[in-house]
Enzyme design. Structure first.
Site, mmCIF file in Angstrom:
data_model
loop_
_atom_site.group_PDB
_atom_site.id
_atom_site.type_symbol
_atom_site.label_atom_id
_atom_site.label_comp_id
_atom_site.label_asym_id
_atom_site.label_seq_id
_atom_site.Cartn_x
_atom_site.Cartn_y
_atom_site.Cartn_z
ATOM 1 N N GLU A 1 -2.551 6.525 19.245
ATOM 2 C CA GLU A 1 -3.283 7.761 19.556
ATOM 3 C C GLU A 1 -4.399 7.983 18.539
ATOM 4 O O GLU A 1 -5.539 8.305 18.896
ATOM 5 C CB GLU A 1 -2.328 8.973 19.549
ATOM 6 C CG GLU A 1 -1.299 8.987 20.664
ATOM 7 C CD GLU A 1 -0.122 8.039 20.409
ATOM 8 O OE1 GLU A 1 0.025 7.542 19.271
ATOM 9 O OE2 GLU A 1 0.636 7.772 21.355
ATOM 10 N N SER B 1 1.304 6.435 3.063
ATOM 11 C CA SER B 1 2.053 7.454 3.819
ATOM 12 C C SER B 1 3.107 8.144 2.967
ATOM 13 O O SER B 1 3.706 7.534 2.071
ATOM 14 C CB SER B 1 2.763 6.807 5.011
ATOM 15 O OG SER B 1 1.859 6.086 5.785
ATOM 16 N N GLU C 1 -6.787 -3.133 7.162
ATOM 17 C CA GLU C 1 -5.365 -3.122 7.497
ATOM 18 C C GLU C 1 -5.172 -3.133 9.008
ATOM 19 O O GLU C 1 -4.326 -3.848 9.542
ATOM 20 C CB GLU C 1 -4.675 -1.895 6.887
ATOM 21 C CG GLU C 1 -3.153 -2.015 7.008
ATOM 22 C CD GLU C 1 -2.428 -0.694 6.949
ATOM 23 O OE1 GLU C 1 -3.076 0.350 6.841
ATOM 24 O OE2 GLU C 1 -1.194 -0.727 7.065
ATOM 25 N N GLN D 1 0.826 -1.205 0.000
ATOM 26 C CA GLN D 1 0.000 0.000 0.000
ATOM 27 C C GLN D 1 0.857 1.250 0.000
ATOM 28 O O GLN D 1 1.614 1.471 0.953
ATOM 29 C CB GLN D 1 -0.844 0.062 1.263
ATOM 30 C CG GLN D 1 -1.915 -0.960 1.365
ATOM 31 C CD GLN D 1 -2.921 -0.535 2.424
ATOM 32 O OE1 GLN D 1 -3.964 -0.003 2.105
ATOM 33 N NE2 GLN D 1 -2.574 -0.751 3.673
HETATM 34 C C1 LIG Z 1 6.631 -0.778 10.579
HETATM 35 C C2 LIG Z 1 5.796 0.209 9.818
HETATM 36 C C3 LIG Z 1 5.175 -0.185 8.649
HETATM 37 C C4 LIG Z 1 4.408 0.711 7.910
HETATM 38 N N1 LIG Z 1 3.844 0.294 6.724
HETATM 39 C C5 LIG Z 1 3.201 1.189 5.940
HETATM 40 C C6 LIG Z 1 2.701 0.810 4.635
HETATM 41 O O1 LIG Z 1 2.813 -0.339 4.217
HETATM 42 N N2 LIG Z 1 2.127 1.751 3.856
HETATM 43 C C7 LIG Z 1 1.970 3.038 4.275
HETATM 44 O O2 LIG Z 1 1.429 3.829 3.518
HETATM 45 N N3 LIG Z 1 2.418 3.439 5.519
HETATM 46 C C8 LIG Z 1 3.027 2.537 6.350
HETATM 47 N N4 LIG Z 1 3.504 2.925 7.587
HETATM 48 C C9 LIG Z 1 3.348 4.306 7.987
HETATM 49 C C10 LIG Z 1 2.373 4.508 9.138
HETATM 50 O O3 LIG Z 1 1.040 4.345 8.696
HETATM 51 C C11 LIG Z 1 2.635 5.911 9.698
HETATM 52 O O4 LIG Z 1 3.937 5.902 10.243
HETATM 53 C C12 LIG Z 1 1.636 6.274 10.758
HETATM 54 O O5 LIG Z 1 0.356 6.456 10.202
HETATM 55 C C13 LIG Z 1 2.042 7.561 11.505
HETATM 56 O O6 LIG Z 1 2.369 8.582 10.631
HETATM 57 P P1 LIG Z 1 3.734 9.389 10.808
HETATM 58 O O7 LIG Z 1 4.853 8.407 10.900
HETATM 59 O O8 LIG Z 1 3.806 10.398 9.706
HETATM 60 O O9 LIG Z 1 3.626 10.108 12.207
HETATM 61 P P2 LIG Z 1 2.821 11.449 12.527
HETATM 62 O O10 LIG Z 1 1.490 11.405 11.881
HETATM 63 O O11 LIG Z 1 3.695 12.613 12.200
HETATM 64 O O12 LIG Z 1 2.625 11.327 14.095
HETATM 65 C C14 LIG Z 1 3.616 11.703 15.035
HETATM 66 C C15 LIG Z 1 3.030 11.537 16.445
HETATM 67 O O13 LIG Z 1 1.913 12.444 16.620
HETATM 68 C C16 LIG Z 1 0.761 11.701 17.032
HETATM 69 N N5 LIG Z 1 -0.432 12.278 16.404
HETATM 70 C C17 LIG Z 1 -0.555 12.639 15.100
HETATM 71 N N6 LIG Z 1 -1.809 13.092 14.867
HETATM 72 C C18 LIG Z 1 -2.496 12.977 16.038
HETATM 73 C C19 LIG Z 1 -3.829 13.268 16.427
HETATM 74 N N7 LIG Z 1 -4.704 13.764 15.548
HETATM 75 N N8 LIG Z 1 -4.183 13.028 17.707
HETATM 76 C C20 LIG Z 1 -3.319 12.515 18.616
HETATM 77 N N9 LIG Z 1 -2.019 12.224 18.292
HETATM 78 C C21 LIG Z 1 -1.615 12.451 17.031
HETATM 79 C C22 LIG Z 1 0.988 10.291 16.544
HETATM 80 O O14 LIG Z 1 0.244 9.359 17.311
HETATM 81 C C23 LIG Z 1 2.498 10.137 16.734
HETATM 82 O O15 LIG Z 1 2.777 9.790 18.054
HETATM 83 C C24 LIG Z 1 4.254 2.045 8.363
HETATM 84 C C25 LIG Z 1 4.862 2.448 9.540
HETATM 85 C C26 LIG Z 1 5.624 1.553 10.278
HETATM 86 C C27 LIG Z 1 6.292 2.007 11.544
#
Ligand SMILES: Cc1cc2nc3c(=O)[nH]c(=O)nc-3n(C[C@H](O)[C@H](O)[C@H](O)COP(=O)(O)OP(=O)(O)OC[C@H]3O[C@@H](n4cnc5c(N)ncnc54)[C@H](O)[C@@H]3O)c2cc1C
Length: 398
Positions: free
Chosen positions: A367, A121, A236, A118
Protein backbone atom coordinates in the site's frame (compact mmCIF):
# COMPACT_ATOMS: atom_id res chain seq x y z
CA UNK A 1 40.41 -9.72 -18.62
CA UNK A 2 37.17 -10.81 -16.92
CA UNK A 3 37.08 -14.02 -18.97
CA UNK A 4 40.64 -14.81 -17.86
CA UNK A 5 39.66 -14.11 -14.25
CA UNK A 6 36.69 -16.49 -14.56
CA UNK A 7 38.92 -19.27 -15.89
CA UNK A 8 41.52 -18.66 -13.18
CA UNK A 9 39.22 -18.24 -10.21
CA UNK A 10 35.68 -19.63 -10.66
CA UNK A 11 35.87 -23.33 -9.64
CA UNK A 12 35.89 -25.74 -12.57
CA UNK A 13 32.81 -27.64 -11.30
CA UNK A 14 30.71 -24.44 -11.33
CA UNK A 15 31.92 -23.53 -14.81
CA UNK A 16 31.11 -27.02 -16.08
CA UNK A 17 27.66 -26.85 -14.49
CA UNK A 18 26.99 -23.44 -16.07
CA UNK A 19 27.92 -24.80 -19.49
CA UNK A 20 25.78 -27.91 -18.94
CA UNK A 21 22.59 -26.53 -17.48
CA UNK A 22 22.86 -22.83 -16.62
CA UNK A 23 21.95 -21.43 -13.22
CA UNK A 24 19.78 -24.36 -12.16
CA UNK A 25 22.71 -26.77 -12.68
CA UNK A 26 25.00 -24.51 -10.68
CA UNK A 27 22.58 -24.67 -7.75
CA UNK A 28 22.93 -28.46 -7.82
CA UNK A 29 26.74 -28.43 -7.45
CA UNK A 30 27.24 -25.40 -5.21
CA UNK A 31 26.07 -25.09 -1.61
CA UNK A 32 25.60 -21.79 0.17
CA UNK A 33 28.56 -22.67 2.42
CA UNK A 34 30.77 -23.33 -0.65
CA UNK A 35 29.81 -19.97 -2.05
CA UNK A 36 30.46 -18.06 1.17
CA UNK A 37 33.86 -19.73 1.58
CA UNK A 38 34.85 -18.81 -1.98
CA UNK A 39 33.35 -15.29 -1.88
CA UNK A 40 36.51 -13.40 -0.71
CA UNK A 41 38.17 -14.51 -3.99
CA UNK A 42 35.36 -12.79 -5.88
CA UNK A 43 35.56 -9.70 -3.64
CA UNK A 44 39.35 -9.42 -4.06
CA UNK A 45 38.88 -9.21 -7.82
CA UNK A 46 36.96 -5.93 -7.43
CA UNK A 47 34.20 -7.33 -9.67
CA UNK A 48 31.62 -7.42 -6.86
CA UNK A 49 31.33 -3.62 -7.11
CA UNK A 50 33.16 -2.94 -10.35
CA UNK A 51 32.22 0.76 -10.70
CA UNK A 52 33.33 1.66 -7.17
CA UNK A 53 36.73 3.28 -6.57
CA UNK A 54 39.59 0.84 -6.01
CA UNK A 55 40.09 2.11 -2.43
CA UNK A 56 36.58 1.01 -1.49
CA UNK A 57 36.88 -2.47 -3.02
CA UNK A 58 35.95 -1.81 -6.66
CA UNK A 59 37.78 -1.49 -9.98
CA UNK A 60 36.83 2.06 -10.96
CA UNK A 61 35.27 0.80 -14.21
CA UNK A 62 33.02 3.02 -16.28
CA UNK A 63 29.33 1.99 -16.42
CA UNK A 64 29.85 0.62 -19.96
CA UNK A 65 32.87 -1.43 -18.91
CA UNK A 66 30.95 -2.73 -15.88
CA UNK A 67 28.07 -3.81 -18.13
CA UNK A 68 30.49 -5.85 -20.24
CA UNK A 69 32.02 -7.42 -17.12
CA UNK A 70 28.58 -8.24 -15.77
CA UNK A 71 27.61 -9.97 -19.02
CA UNK A 72 30.70 -12.21 -18.76
CA UNK A 73 29.91 -13.09 -15.12
CA UNK A 74 26.15 -13.61 -15.60
CA UNK A 75 26.21 -17.33 -16.57
CA UNK A 76 27.93 -18.23 -13.28
CA UNK A 77 25.21 -16.77 -11.05
CA UNK A 78 27.63 -14.92 -8.77
CA UNK A 79 25.13 -13.28 -6.41
CA UNK A 80 26.35 -10.54 -4.10
CA UNK A 81 26.47 -11.30 -0.37
CA UNK A 82 25.73 -8.75 2.36
CA UNK A 83 22.78 -7.40 0.35
CA UNK A 84 21.62 -4.83 2.90
CA UNK A 85 25.19 -3.56 3.16
CA UNK A 86 25.42 -3.09 -0.60
CA UNK A 87 21.90 -1.80 -1.21
CA UNK A 88 21.30 0.35 1.87
CA UNK A 89 24.56 1.10 3.69
CA UNK A 90 26.75 1.86 0.68
CA UNK A 91 24.34 4.42 -0.87
CA UNK A 92 24.12 6.21 2.49
CA UNK A 93 27.91 6.29 2.85
CA UNK A 94 28.44 7.42 -0.74
CA UNK A 95 25.88 10.21 -0.45
CA UNK A 96 26.45 11.40 3.13
CA UNK A 97 29.42 9.54 4.68
CA UNK A 98 32.90 10.95 5.28
CA UNK A 99 35.95 9.66 3.42
CA UNK A 100 37.17 8.06 6.68
CA UNK A 101 33.83 6.22 7.05
CA UNK A 102 33.93 4.97 3.47
CA UNK A 103 37.52 3.72 3.78
CA UNK A 104 36.79 2.09 7.14
CA UNK A 105 33.47 0.39 6.34
CA UNK A 106 33.15 -0.30 2.61
CA UNK A 107 36.02 -2.79 1.96
CA UNK A 108 35.02 -5.26 4.74
CA UNK A 109 31.38 -4.87 3.67
CA UNK A 110 32.25 -5.84 0.09
CA UNK A 111 34.22 -8.87 1.32
CA UNK A 112 31.24 -9.90 3.52
CA UNK A 113 33.59 -9.82 6.51
CA UNK A 114 31.39 -7.32 8.36
CA UNK A 115 27.69 -7.91 7.92
CA UNK A 116 25.08 -5.19 8.11
CA UNK A 117 21.43 -4.66 8.98
CA UNK A 118 19.06 -1.71 9.35
CA UNK A 119 17.57 -0.46 12.63
CA UNK A 120 14.62 1.55 11.33
CA UNK A 121 11.18 0.18 12.30
CA UNK A 122 9.91 0.40 15.85
CA UNK A 123 6.78 -0.98 17.54
CA UNK A 124 5.07 2.41 16.93
CA UNK A 125 6.76 3.38 13.66
CA UNK A 126 6.67 1.25 10.52
CA UNK A 127 4.99 2.77 7.46
CA UNK A 128 5.14 6.12 9.21
CA UNK A 129 8.83 5.66 9.93
CA UNK A 130 9.46 9.36 10.59
CA UNK A 131 7.41 9.14 13.78
CA UNK A 132 10.06 6.92 15.46
CA UNK A 133 11.00 7.45 19.12
CA UNK A 134 14.49 5.96 19.67
CA UNK A 135 16.47 8.84 21.15
CA UNK A 136 20.08 9.91 20.70
CA UNK A 137 21.45 12.47 23.18
CA UNK A 138 24.80 14.18 22.78
CA UNK A 139 27.41 13.38 25.43
CA UNK A 140 30.73 15.06 24.59
CA UNK A 141 32.27 13.29 21.58
CA UNK A 142 29.65 10.55 21.67
CA UNK A 143 25.90 10.00 21.53
CA UNK A 144 23.82 7.89 23.90
CA UNK A 145 21.07 5.87 22.23
CA UNK A 146 17.96 4.48 23.93
CA UNK A 147 14.93 2.77 22.43
CA UNK A 148 13.52 -0.33 20.82
CA UNK A 149 13.69 -1.40 17.19
CA UNK A 150 11.80 -4.34 15.73
CA UNK A 151 11.68 -6.61 12.65
CA UNK A 152 15.42 -6.08 12.17
CA UNK A 153 16.40 -8.57 9.49
CA UNK A 154 19.72 -10.34 10.16
CA UNK A 155 20.55 -8.38 13.36
CA UNK A 156 21.43 -11.72 14.98
CA UNK A 157 24.16 -12.36 12.42
CA UNK A 158 25.28 -8.78 11.80
CA UNK A 159 28.20 -6.74 13.09
CA UNK A 160 26.94 -3.24 12.36
CA UNK A 161 23.64 -1.49 11.74
CA UNK A 162 22.43 1.73 10.26
CA UNK A 163 20.21 3.30 12.90
CA UNK A 164 17.74 6.15 12.55
CA UNK A 165 17.22 8.10 15.81
CA UNK A 166 15.49 11.18 17.12
CA UNK A 167 17.91 13.89 18.21
CA UNK A 168 15.41 16.75 18.49
CA UNK A 169 11.82 16.11 19.63
CA UNK A 170 10.89 19.82 19.48
CA UNK A 171 10.77 20.07 15.67
CA UNK A 172 8.44 18.33 13.12
CA UNK A 173 9.00 14.60 12.88
CA UNK A 174 11.12 14.51 9.71
CA UNK A 175 13.40 17.33 10.86
CA UNK A 176 14.74 16.01 14.18
CA UNK A 177 16.22 12.71 12.96
CA UNK A 178 19.88 11.68 12.76
CA UNK A 179 21.55 8.61 11.27
CA UNK A 180 24.24 6.57 13.01
CA UNK A 181 26.35 3.49 12.50
CA UNK A 182 25.82 1.24 15.54
CA UNK A 183 28.26 -1.51 16.53
CA UNK A 184 25.94 -4.40 17.41
CA UNK A 185 28.58 -5.90 19.70
CA UNK A 186 28.70 -2.72 21.86
CA UNK A 187 27.51 -2.79 25.50
CA UNK A 188 23.79 -2.02 25.84
CA UNK A 189 22.73 -3.67 22.55
CA UNK A 190 20.38 -6.60 23.15
CA UNK A 191 19.34 -8.58 20.05
CA UNK A 192 16.40 -10.95 20.57
CA UNK A 193 15.47 -13.20 17.64
CA UNK A 194 11.83 -13.49 16.54
CA UNK A 195 10.42 -16.48 14.68
CA UNK A 196 8.52 -16.30 11.41
CA UNK A 197 5.34 -18.37 11.28
CA UNK A 198 7.26 -20.82 9.06
CA UNK A 199 9.60 -21.47 12.00
CA UNK A 200 12.81 -19.83 10.85
CA UNK A 201 14.57 -16.90 12.50
CA UNK A 202 15.69 -14.09 10.26
CA UNK A 203 14.47 -11.00 12.04
CA UNK A 204 14.79 -9.65 15.58
CA UNK A 205 13.84 -7.16 18.25
CA UNK A 206 16.77 -4.93 19.16
CA UNK A 207 16.87 -3.04 22.44
CA UNK A 208 19.25 -0.10 22.82
CA UNK A 209 20.00 0.71 26.44
CA UNK A 210 22.47 3.60 26.91
CA UNK A 211 24.46 2.54 23.86
CA UNK A 212 27.43 4.88 23.30
CA UNK A 213 28.10 5.76 19.65
CA UNK A 214 31.10 7.95 18.76
CA UNK A 215 30.27 11.10 16.82
CA UNK A 216 32.49 9.90 13.97
CA UNK A 217 29.89 7.19 13.41
CA UNK A 218 27.20 9.75 12.59
CA UNK A 219 26.22 9.73 8.89
CA UNK A 220 25.30 13.16 7.58
CA UNK A 221 24.51 16.30 9.59
CA UNK A 222 22.58 16.28 12.86
CA UNK A 223 18.85 16.59 12.05
CA UNK A 224 19.28 15.43 8.43
CA UNK A 225 18.63 11.73 9.07
CA UNK A 226 15.45 11.67 6.99
CA UNK A 227 17.37 12.69 3.89
CA UNK A 228 19.93 9.94 4.54
CA UNK A 229 17.12 7.43 5.09
CA UNK A 230 15.50 8.24 1.77
CA UNK A 231 18.87 7.63 0.07
CA UNK A 232 18.85 4.10 1.51
CA UNK A 233 15.21 3.06 1.16
CA UNK A 234 14.97 2.91 -2.64
CA UNK A 235 17.98 0.57 -2.56
CA UNK A 236 16.29 -1.64 0.02
CA UNK A 237 13.06 -1.79 -1.99
CA UNK A 238 14.98 -2.77 -5.06
CA UNK A 239 16.75 -5.51 -3.08
CA UNK A 240 13.57 -6.84 -1.49
CA UNK A 241 11.88 -6.89 -4.90
CA UNK A 242 14.50 -9.39 -6.04
CA UNK A 243 16.17 -6.84 -8.28
CA UNK A 244 18.87 -6.13 -5.75
CA UNK A 245 22.55 -6.74 -5.60
CA UNK A 246 21.82 -9.84 -3.56
CA UNK A 247 21.29 -11.50 -6.90
CA UNK A 248 18.20 -13.28 -5.70
CA UNK A 249 15.50 -13.79 -8.28
CA UNK A 250 13.09 -14.96 -5.67
CA UNK A 251 12.12 -13.65 -2.30
CA UNK A 252 11.39 -16.71 -0.20
CA UNK A 253 10.55 -20.12 -1.61
CA UNK A 254 11.21 -21.80 -4.93
CA UNK A 255 10.74 -20.23 -8.33
CA UNK A 256 8.69 -21.26 -11.35
CA UNK A 257 11.35 -23.68 -12.70
CA UNK A 258 11.15 -25.76 -9.57
CA UNK A 259 7.35 -25.54 -9.60
CA UNK A 260 7.27 -27.08 -13.08
CA UNK A 261 9.60 -29.89 -11.99
CA UNK A 262 7.49 -30.59 -8.90
CA UNK A 263 4.27 -30.68 -10.95
CA UNK A 264 5.84 -33.41 -13.10
CA UNK A 265 7.19 -35.33 -10.10
CA UNK A 266 3.78 -35.23 -8.41
CA UNK A 267 1.98 -36.43 -11.56
CA UNK A 268 0.09 -33.20 -12.26
CA UNK A 269 1.71 -32.30 -15.55
CA UNK A 270 -1.24 -33.59 -17.62
CA UNK A 271 -3.86 -31.65 -15.68
CA UNK A 272 -4.95 -28.80 -17.99
CA UNK A 273 -5.84 -26.46 -15.13
CA UNK A 274 -2.46 -26.97 -13.48
CA UNK A 275 -0.71 -26.50 -16.84
CA UNK A 276 -2.56 -23.27 -17.48
CA UNK A 277 -1.81 -21.86 -14.03
CA UNK A 278 1.87 -22.83 -14.20
CA UNK A 279 2.35 -21.43 -17.70
CA UNK A 280 0.95 -18.08 -16.60
CA UNK A 281 3.17 -18.02 -13.49
CA UNK A 282 6.23 -19.11 -15.47
CA UNK A 283 5.72 -16.37 -18.09
CA UNK A 284 5.18 -13.71 -15.48
CA UNK A 285 8.25 -14.77 -13.56
CA UNK A 286 10.42 -14.62 -16.67
CA UNK A 287 9.17 -11.12 -17.44
CA UNK A 288 9.90 -10.07 -13.89
CA UNK A 289 13.38 -11.54 -13.92
CA UNK A 290 14.27 -9.71 -17.16
CA UNK A 291 12.96 -6.47 -15.68
CA UNK A 292 15.00 -7.10 -12.53
CA UNK A 293 18.05 -7.87 -14.61
CA UNK A 294 17.73 -4.45 -16.25
CA UNK A 295 17.47 -2.74 -12.84
CA UNK A 296 20.48 -4.70 -11.56
CA UNK A 297 22.52 -3.80 -14.63
CA UNK A 298 21.66 -0.10 -14.16
CA UNK A 299 22.73 -0.20 -10.53
CA UNK A 300 25.93 -2.14 -11.17
CA UNK A 301 26.74 0.33 -13.92
CA UNK A 302 26.58 3.15 -11.37
CA UNK A 303 22.91 4.25 -11.74
CA UNK A 304 20.33 4.55 -8.95
CA UNK A 305 17.04 2.63 -8.71
CA UNK A 306 14.85 5.68 -7.81
CA UNK A 307 11.10 5.59 -7.10
CA UNK A 308 10.61 3.08 -9.92
CA UNK A 309 12.07 0.47 -7.51
CA UNK A 310 8.59 0.49 -5.99
CA UNK A 311 7.15 -1.04 -9.19
CA UNK A 312 9.30 -4.15 -8.85
CA UNK A 313 8.60 -4.31 -5.13
CA UNK A 314 4.81 -4.25 -5.53
CA UNK A 315 4.72 -6.66 -8.47
CA UNK A 316 7.40 -9.05 -7.16
CA UNK A 317 5.72 -9.41 -3.77
CA UNK A 318 2.30 -10.27 -5.22
CA UNK A 319 3.74 -12.63 -7.82
CA UNK A 320 5.86 -14.49 -5.29
CA UNK A 321 2.85 -15.00 -3.03
CA UNK A 322 0.90 -16.53 -5.95
CA UNK A 323 3.89 -18.72 -6.90
CA UNK A 324 4.38 -20.05 -3.38
CA UNK A 325 0.66 -20.67 -2.91
CA UNK A 326 0.56 -22.64 -6.18
CA UNK A 327 3.57 -24.69 -4.99
CA UNK A 328 1.81 -25.54 -1.72
CA UNK A 329 -1.45 -26.39 -3.53
CA UNK A 330 0.36 -28.93 -5.71
CA UNK A 331 1.05 -30.94 -2.56
CA UNK A 332 -2.66 -31.41 -1.87
CA UNK A 333 -3.37 -32.66 1.67
CA UNK A 334 0.36 -32.88 2.42
CA UNK A 335 0.37 -29.09 2.58
CA UNK A 336 -2.07 -29.07 5.49
CA UNK A 337 -0.68 -31.79 7.81
CA UNK A 338 2.59 -33.66 8.23
CA UNK A 339 4.22 -35.81 10.92
CA UNK A 340 6.22 -34.67 13.98
CA UNK A 341 8.61 -32.98 14.49
CA UNK A 342 6.39 -30.48 12.67
CA UNK A 343 8.98 -27.77 12.18
CA UNK A 344 11.62 -30.04 10.65
CA UNK A 345 9.12 -32.04 8.64
CA UNK A 346 7.28 -29.01 7.23
CA UNK A 347 7.38 -29.34 3.43
CA UNK A 348 9.65 -26.85 1.70
CA UNK A 349 6.71 -25.54 -0.29
CA UNK A 350 4.68 -24.78 2.83
CA UNK A 351 7.64 -22.98 4.38
CA UNK A 352 7.99 -20.88 1.22
CA UNK A 353 4.27 -20.13 1.15
CA UNK A 354 4.26 -19.00 4.79
CA UNK A 355 7.40 -16.89 4.33
CA UNK A 356 5.97 -15.22 1.25
CA UNK A 357 3.17 -13.63 3.31
CA UNK A 358 5.77 -11.13 4.54
CA UNK A 359 6.68 -10.05 0.98
CA UNK A 360 3.93 -7.43 0.85
CA UNK A 361 5.08 -5.98 4.21
CA UNK A 362 8.91 -6.09 4.35
CA UNK A 363 10.80 -3.19 2.80
CA UNK A 364 7.64 -1.05 2.94
CA UNK A 365 4.12 -2.42 2.45
CA UNK A 366 2.52 -2.68 -0.98
CA UNK A 367 0.00 0.00 0.00
CA UNK A 368 2.75 2.43 0.96
CA UNK A 369 4.73 1.64 -2.19
CA UNK A 370 1.62 2.35 -4.26
CA UNK A 371 1.39 5.72 -2.51
CA UNK A 372 5.04 6.38 -3.48
CA UNK A 373 4.32 5.43 -7.10
CA UNK A 374 1.22 7.63 -7.13
CA UNK A 375 3.08 10.64 -5.79
CA UNK A 376 6.59 10.32 -7.22
CA UNK A 377 5.96 8.58 -10.56
CA UNK A 378 2.40 9.56 -11.49
CA UNK A 379 2.59 13.02 -9.90
CA UNK A 380 -0.64 12.66 -7.88
CA UNK A 381 -1.19 15.02 -4.90
CA UNK A 382 0.68 14.21 -1.68
CA UNK A 383 -1.13 12.08 0.91
CA UNK A 384 -2.59 14.40 3.60
CA UNK A 385 -0.74 14.38 6.94
CA UNK A 386 -2.38 16.63 9.56
CA UNK A 387 0.65 16.33 11.89
CA UNK A 388 3.28 17.17 9.30
CA UNK A 389 4.33 20.56 10.67
CA UNK A 390 3.70 19.95 14.38
CA UNK A 391 6.67 19.38 16.71
CA UNK A 392 7.14 15.59 17.08
CA UNK A 393 6.64 15.79 20.86
CA UNK A 394 3.14 17.27 20.33
CA UNK A 395 1.96 14.57 17.89
CA UNK A 396 -0.39 12.00 19.51
CA UNK A 397 1.13 8.49 19.59
CA UNK A 398 -0.23 5.13 20.56
C1 LIG B 1 10.06 -10.07 7.01
C2 LIG B 1 10.21 -8.64 7.43
C3 LIG B 1 11.48 -8.09 7.51
C4 LIG B 1 11.66 -6.77 7.92
N1 LIG B 1 12.93 -6.27 8.04
C5 LIG B 1 13.12 -5.04 8.55
C6 LIG B 1 14.46 -4.53 8.79
O1 LIG B 1 15.45 -5.19 8.51
N2 LIG B 1 14.60 -3.32 9.37
C7 LIG B 1 13.53 -2.54 9.69
O2 LIG B 1 13.74 -1.45 10.20
N3 LIG B 1 12.24 -2.98 9.46
C8 LIG B 1 12.02 -4.21 8.90
N4 LIG B 1 10.74 -4.68 8.69
C9 LIG B 1 9.63 -3.84 9.07
C10 LIG B 1 8.82 -3.31 7.90
O3 LIG B 1 9.53 -2.28 7.23
C11 LIG B 1 7.48 -2.81 8.47
O4 LIG B 1 6.81 -3.95 8.97
C12 LIG B 1 6.65 -2.14 7.41
O5 LIG B 1 7.23 -0.92 7.02
C13 LIG B 1 5.21 -1.88 7.91
O6 LIG B 1 5.20 -1.27 9.15
P1 LIG B 1 4.29 -1.85 10.32
O7 LIG B 1 4.59 -3.31 10.46
O8 LIG B 1 4.51 -1.00 11.53
O9 LIG B 1 2.81 -1.73 9.82
P2 LIG B 1 1.91 -0.41 9.82
O10 LIG B 1 2.70 0.74 9.33
O11 LIG B 1 1.27 -0.27 11.16
O12 LIG B 1 0.82 -0.77 8.73
C14 LIG B 1 -0.33 -1.55 9.00
C15 LIG B 1 -1.19 -1.60 7.73
O13 LIG B 1 -1.65 -0.26 7.40
C16 LIG B 1 -1.28 0.04 6.05
N5 LIG B 1 -0.91 1.45 5.96
C17 LIG B 1 -0.10 2.12 6.82
N6 LIG B 1 0.06 3.40 6.40
C18 LIG B 1 -0.63 3.52 5.23
C19 LIG B 1 -0.83 4.59 4.32
N7 LIG B 1 -0.28 5.79 4.54
N8 LIG B 1 -1.60 4.35 3.23
C20 LIG B 1 -2.16 3.15 2.99
N9 LIG B 1 -2.00 2.09 3.84
C21 LIG B 1 -1.25 2.27 4.94
C22 LIG B 1 -0.10 -0.84 5.74
O14 LIG B 1 0.03 -1.06 4.35
C23 LIG B 1 -0.46 -2.12 6.51
O15 LIG B 1 -1.32 -2.91 5.74
C24 LIG B 1 10.53 -5.98 8.25
C25 LIG B 1 9.26 -6.52 8.17
C26 LIG B 1 9.08 -7.84 7.76
C27 LIG B 1 7.69 -8.41 7.68
Amino acid sequence: MVEAWVVGHVPQAWRDAAARGGRAAIRDVRTRADYEAWYPVFADSGLVVATWPVDYGGLDLTPDQARVAEAVLAPFNLGRLNPLGLSAVAPALFAYGTEEQRLRFLPPLVRNQEKWCQLLSEPGAGSDLASLATSALRDGDAWVLNGQKVWTTWAHISDFALCLTRTDPTVPKRKGLTYFIVDLHAPGVDVRPLRHMGGEVDFNEVFLDDVHVPDEHRIGPVGEGWRVATATLAGERQMVSGAGSGGVDRIGGAGADRLLRRATELGHSDDPLVRQALTALYSEERIRSWTNERVRATVRAGGTPGPAASIGKVHGAALNQRLQLAAAELLGMASTAWPEPWLDAMPYEVRGMLRSRANTIEGGTSEVNKNILGEKVLGLPREPDPWRDLPWEDVPRS
